[in-house]
Design a protein around this motif. Structure first.
Motif, PDB file in Angstrom:
ATOM      1  N   ARG A 173       1.892  30.741   1.175  1.00 12.26           N
ATOM      2  CA  ARG A 173       1.814  29.360   2.136  1.00 12.26           C
ATOM      3  C   ARG A 173       0.876  29.931   3.227  1.00 12.26           C
ATOM      4  NH1 ARG A 173       2.037  28.985   7.040  1.00 12.26           N
ATOM      5  NH2 ARG A 173       2.836  30.942   6.742  1.00 12.26           N
ATOM      6  N   ARG A 174      -0.219  29.221   3.825  1.00 10.63           N
ATOM      7  CA  ARG A 174      -0.903  29.512   5.010  1.00 10.63           C
ATOM      8  C   ARG A 174      -1.322  28.223   5.728  1.00 10.63           C
ATOM      9  NH1 ARG A 174      -3.655  34.381   5.033  1.00 10.63           N
ATOM     10  NH2 ARG A 174      -2.749  33.838   7.012  1.00 10.63           N
ATOM     11  N   SER A 175      -1.525  28.470   7.102  1.00 14.26           N
ATOM     12  CA  SER A 175      -1.640  27.536   7.629  1.00 14.26           C
ATOM     13  C   SER A 175      -3.129  26.896   7.515  1.00 14.26           C
ATOM     14  CB  SER A 175      -1.734  27.923   9.160  1.00 14.26           C
ATOM     15  OG  SER A 175      -0.687  28.173   9.631  1.00 14.26           O
ATOM     16  N   ARG A 178      -6.190  24.446   8.723  1.00 10.61           N
ATOM     17  CA  ARG A 178      -6.839  24.039   9.914  1.00 10.61           C
ATOM     18  C   ARG A 178      -8.122  23.277   9.485  1.00 10.61           C
ATOM     19  NH1 ARG A 178      -5.234  29.231  11.136  1.00 10.61           N
ATOM     20  NH2 ARG A 178      -3.549  29.461  12.630  1.00 10.61           N
ATOM     21  N   ARG A 182      -7.378  20.416  16.093  1.00 12.82           N
ATOM     22  CA  ARG A 182      -8.020  20.936  14.856  1.00 12.82           C
ATOM     23  C   ARG A 182      -8.896  19.779  13.960  1.00 12.82           C
ATOM     24  NH1 ARG A 182      -8.609  26.493  15.425  1.00 12.82           N
ATOM     25  NH2 ARG A 182      -6.813  27.054  16.158  1.00 12.82           N
ATOM     26  N   THR A 222      -0.565  22.618   9.535  1.00 15.24           N
ATOM     27  CA  THR A 222      -0.321  23.673  10.572  1.00 15.24           C
ATOM     28  C   THR A 222       0.340  23.170  11.828  1.00 15.24           C
ATOM     29  OG1 THR A 222      -2.617  24.887  10.062  1.00 15.24           O
ATOM     30  CG2 THR A 222      -1.653  25.117  12.263  1.00 15.24           C
ATOM     31  N   ILE A 223       1.304  23.897  12.177  1.00 15.23           N
ATOM     32  CA  ILE A 223       1.930  23.657  13.515  1.00 15.23           C
ATOM     33  C   ILE A 223       1.052  23.259  14.447  1.00 15.23           C
ATOM     34  CG2 ILE A 223       3.895  24.287  15.140  1.00 15.23           C
ATOM     35  CD1 ILE A 223       5.258  25.821  12.676  1.00 15.23           C
ATOM     36  N   ALA A 224       1.279  22.241  15.335  1.00 20.36           N
ATOM     37  CA  ALA A 224       0.579  21.777  16.254  1.00 20.36           C
ATOM     38  C   ALA A 224       1.203  22.365  17.725  1.00 20.36           C
ATOM     39  CB  ALA A 224       0.173  20.315  16.517  1.00 20.36           C
ATOM     40  N   GLY A 225       0.953  23.635  17.751  1.00 17.19           N
ATOM     41  CA  GLY A 225       1.950  24.312  18.794  1.00 17.19           C
ATOM     42  C   GLY A 225       1.371  23.986  20.391  1.00 17.19           C
ATOM     43  N   PHE A 226       0.291  23.815  20.571  1.00 17.00           N
ATOM     44  CA  PHE A 226      -0.179  23.318  22.003  1.00 17.00           C
ATOM     45  C   PHE A 226       0.570  21.814  22.431  1.00 17.00           C
ATOM     46  CE2 PHE A 226      -3.646  25.966  20.964  1.00 17.00           C
ATOM     47  CZ  PHE A 226      -3.268  27.253  21.439  1.00 17.00           C
ATOM     48  N   GLN A 283       3.112  20.429  20.653  1.00 17.21           N
ATOM     49  CA  GLN A 283       4.518  20.314  20.612  1.00 17.21           C
ATOM     50  C   GLN A 283       5.013  20.883  21.935  1.00 17.21           C
ATOM     51  OE1 GLN A 283       6.046  21.766  17.000  1.00 17.21           O
ATOM     52  NE2 GLN A 283       6.276  24.176  17.731  1.00 17.21           N
ATOM     53  N   MET A 326       0.338  19.300  12.344  1.00 20.32           N
ATOM     54  CA  MET A 326      -0.877  18.620  11.668  1.00 20.32           C
ATOM     55  C   MET A 326      -0.915  18.666  10.125  1.00 20.32           C
ATOM     56  SD  MET A 326      -3.500  21.308  13.935  1.00 20.32           S
ATOM     57  CE  MET A 326      -2.755  22.299  14.813  1.00 20.32           C
ATOM     58  N   ARG A 383       0.433  41.283   5.758  1.00 23.42           N
ATOM     59  CA  ARG A 383       0.970  40.989   7.069  1.00 23.42           C
ATOM     60  C   ARG A 383       1.318  42.704   7.573  1.00 23.42           C
ATOM     61  NH1 ARG A 383       0.797  35.646   8.183  1.00 23.42           N
ATOM     62  NH2 ARG A 383       2.237  34.561   7.579  1.00 23.42           N
TER      63      ARG A 383
HETATM   64  C1  LIG Z   1       5.393  27.941  16.709  1.00 25.06           C
HETATM   65  C2  LIG Z   1       3.984  28.095  16.056  1.00 25.06           C
HETATM   66  C3  LIG Z   1       2.993  27.487  16.742  1.00 25.06           C
HETATM   67  C4  LIG Z   1       1.611  27.216  16.100  1.00 25.06           C
HETATM   68  N1  LIG Z   1       0.811  26.749  16.866  1.00 25.06           N
HETATM   69  C5  LIG Z   1      -0.399  26.573  16.217  1.00 25.06           C
HETATM   70  C6  LIG Z   1      -1.464  25.847  16.931  1.00 25.06           C
HETATM   71  O1  LIG Z   1      -1.354  25.212  17.909  1.00 25.06           O
HETATM   72  N2  LIG Z   1      -2.844  25.885  16.338  1.00 25.06           N
HETATM   73  C7  LIG Z   1      -3.211  26.562  15.141  1.00 25.06           C
HETATM   74  O2  LIG Z   1      -4.268  26.518  14.648  1.00 25.06           O
HETATM   75  N3  LIG Z   1      -2.262  27.330  14.686  1.00 25.06           N
HETATM   76  C8  LIG Z   1      -0.578  27.440  15.127  1.00 25.06           C
HETATM   77  N4  LIG Z   1       0.099  27.990  14.467  1.00 25.06           N
HETATM   78  C9  LIG Z   1      -0.107  28.671  13.137  1.00 25.06           C
HETATM   79  C10 LIG Z   1      -0.056  30.171  13.137  1.00 25.06           C
HETATM   80  O3  LIG Z   1      -1.363  30.716  13.762  1.00 25.06           O
HETATM   81  C11 LIG Z   1      -0.152  30.804  11.974  1.00 25.06           C
HETATM   82  O4  LIG Z   1       1.042  30.672  11.340  1.00 25.06           O
HETATM   83  C12 LIG Z   1      -0.236  32.482  11.952  1.00 25.06           C
HETATM   84  O5  LIG Z   1      -1.547  32.739  12.304  1.00 25.06           O
HETATM   85  C13 LIG Z   1      -0.016  33.172  10.517  1.00 25.06           C
HETATM   86  O6  LIG Z   1      -1.074  32.209   9.443  1.00 25.06           O
HETATM   87  P1  LIG Z   1      -0.649  31.647   8.174  1.00 25.06           P
HETATM   88  O7  LIG Z   1       0.493  30.474   8.925  1.00 25.06           O
HETATM   89  O8  LIG Z   1      -1.739  31.102   7.695  1.00 25.06           O
HETATM   90  O9  LIG Z   1       0.202  32.512   7.302  1.00 25.06           O
HETATM   91  C14 LIG Z   1       1.403  28.130  14.902  1.00 25.06           C
HETATM   92  C15 LIG Z   1       2.546  28.762  14.186  1.00 25.06           C
HETATM   93  C16 LIG Z   1       3.954  28.568  14.685  1.00 25.06           C
HETATM   94  C17 LIG Z   1       5.023  29.258  13.852  1.00 25.06           C
END
Ligand SMILES: Cc1cc2nc3c(=O)[nH]c(=O)nc-3n(C[C@H](O)[C@H](O)[C@H](O)COP(=O)(O)O)c2cc1C
Length: 269
Positions: free
Chosen positions: A86-88, A90, A174, A214-218, A220, A247, A261
């Motif tokens: 699993r990867r984010s 973007r 993104r 991908t989680i939209a951290g900012f 959320q 996202m 990792r």
């Molecule tokens: C709580 C949380 C918030 C995150 N927010 C963002 C974000 O706003 N933008 C983004 O591009 N990735 C975001 N990510 C993804 C992380 O950057 C990513 O999980 C991490 O770099 C590891 O990469 P991978 O998910 O591909 O394994 C977030 C992940 C988590 C768990």
């Protein structure tokens, strides 16, 4: 039906249901399990799911609606690799996911754990390009406000804003063709943790139906902070709070290899 219906012909009084009940409202009576406090049941269905003789029925989790186990499962190596892969995502194709794919994605989220089996996650799906752009902009404005107020995230936000404002890169949303918001009735750590669990399921399931997430951290964090312009854009219903943002889209590229990792850090005492 009372909360529980026990088929005493089938019950072997093994006591597993009593042991399994997370609310501790069962005890073993002369004939079989008895419920001591009808109102404490969190309808998790563990009593029904674990009974070896199918003797237990629960008003909230009717026995006849449950599927028998075991079902085929992944072997350990396949599961390990699946989780590792699993990867984010973007970089998305421009078209938003179909409603059918989004429904599949959110359907599986219903099985994520929730505190006290509270469930009840509510989702708002946004695929209007202009609205997504406005959400990113509102989030940027919230970050600027946070910086002005001396937030501990100021340095981080400043870097993000540099990319967003000066270089015109959408580091916030993104350029995702879709945002999914998770809402809950209460904005507390439980609501936010439930959303995180929900996203974990979504993120793991997404690639199996051709989606990337991908989680939209900012966004959320801005939503959890209750920033009004964002809540208005999302049209958050009364009594609901934003507890998460994701996202979603169809990935533009394929990952070609797994990356390592940090090493496992663990202490056994
Ligand atoms: C709580 C949380 C918030 C995150 N927010 C963002 C974000 O706003 N933008 C983004 O591009 N990735 C975001 N990510 C993804 C992380 O950057 C990513 O999980 C991490 O770099 C590891 O990469 P991978 O998910 O591909 O394994 C977030 C992940 C988590 C768990």
């Amino acid at each position: 039906m009372d909360l529980l219906k026990v088929d005493y012909d089938k019950c072997i009084k093994c006591g597993i249901c009593v042991e399994a009940c997370p609310s501790c409202i069962l005890s073993m009576g002369e004939l079989g399990p008895e419920c001591n406090f009808d109102r404490g049941c969190m309808s998790c269905g563990h009593c029904v799911a674990i009974c070896p003789t199918a003797a237990m029925d629960n008003k909230y989790v009717p026995l006849e609606e449950q599927l028998p186990l075991p079902m085929p499962v992944l072997d350990a190596e396949t599961a390990y690799n699946f989780l590792r892969m699993r990867r984010s995502v973007r970089m998305f194709k421009p078209q938003p996911p179909t409603e059918s794919d989004v429904r599949k994605l959110l359907e599986v989220c219903r099985y994520a754990p929730t505190a006290g089996n509270s469930q009840g996650m509510y989702y708002i799906v946004i695929s209007d390009k202009e609205k997504i752009r406005a959400i990113a902009e509102a989030t940027a404005q919230w970050m600027e406000q946070e910086i002005a107020e001396g937030s501990s995230n100021s340095r981080y936000f400043t870097n993000v804003l540099r990319a967003y404002r000066e270089r015109g890169q959408d580091i916030i949303a993104r350029n995702a063709p879709m945002l999914i918001f998770a809402l809950a009735r209460r904005l507390n750590t439980t609501g936010v943790s439930n959303a995180e669990q929900s996203w974990a399921y979504a993120e793991l399931y997404a690639p199996t139906i051709g989606l990337g997430t991908t989680i939209a951290g900012f966004i959320q964090t801005c939503g959890i902070a209750g920033y009004k312009p964002l809540l208005d854009l999302v049209e958050v219903p009364a009594k609901q709070k934003i507890v998460g943002a994701l996202m979603v889209g169809y990935p533009k590229y394929k990952f070609q290899r797994l990356v390592e990792r940090q090493h496992l850090k663990v202490e056994f005492k």
